[in-house]
Design an enzyme around this catalytic site. Sequence first.
Site: not given
Length: 225
Positions: A117, A163, A194
């Site tokens: 991330c 994502d 994600h």
Amino acid sequence: MGEHVTLTAADGHKLDAYVARPDGPAKGGLVVVQEIFGVNPHIRAVADGFAAEGYVAVAPALFDRIRPGIELAYDEAGVSEGRALRAQVPWEATVLDVEAAMTLAAEAGRVGVVGYCWGGSVAWLAATRLKPAAAVGYYGGHIHEFASEKPACPVMLHFGEEDAGIPLENVEIVRAARAAWADVTIHLYPGAGHGFNCDLRGSYHAEAAALARSRSLAFLNPLLT
């Protein structure tokens, strides 16, 4: 398996880091760079997992530049607070904190950086601005903003095709920029969104997580040992 230590960055900032060590001799070091949720149980578990593979894994607490001890939940409130906190930490500062973690990890030999991330983007900056032996980035949403920076080491990047936070056109920006760089590998995972590596999130995708982990280890092992 792990312990908490204090690191000192080049600008004098002191920060906490979670360190997980292998049971036997280490075959290298890894800096594990957090998501926007802090060095929480998931990131500590990731570090423990790399230690089980033989690496000294160091996870620096990047939010310590705001206040120490920040660990957020994987819920709407956690996402909102994490994004707000991340915006307060300059990219240059995160690089300094990763550099401090690399110094500790280097006691085990060659050092790689792996991030998730927010940490995925930081891993890219570590590859372009520091000198790790290798870098791996998972769903780094800001990498395309720094795609013009050439990595100084081999890099592997993982993105989920589903994502919602990282449009495929942003991945293509990175892919286009790396055309001249033989040492940048990009993997896309169908059906994955994600945070697909995190088994504490609703977006966890076990198949993609397992494949990305096996690819990452196969990539890192010869470069760090």
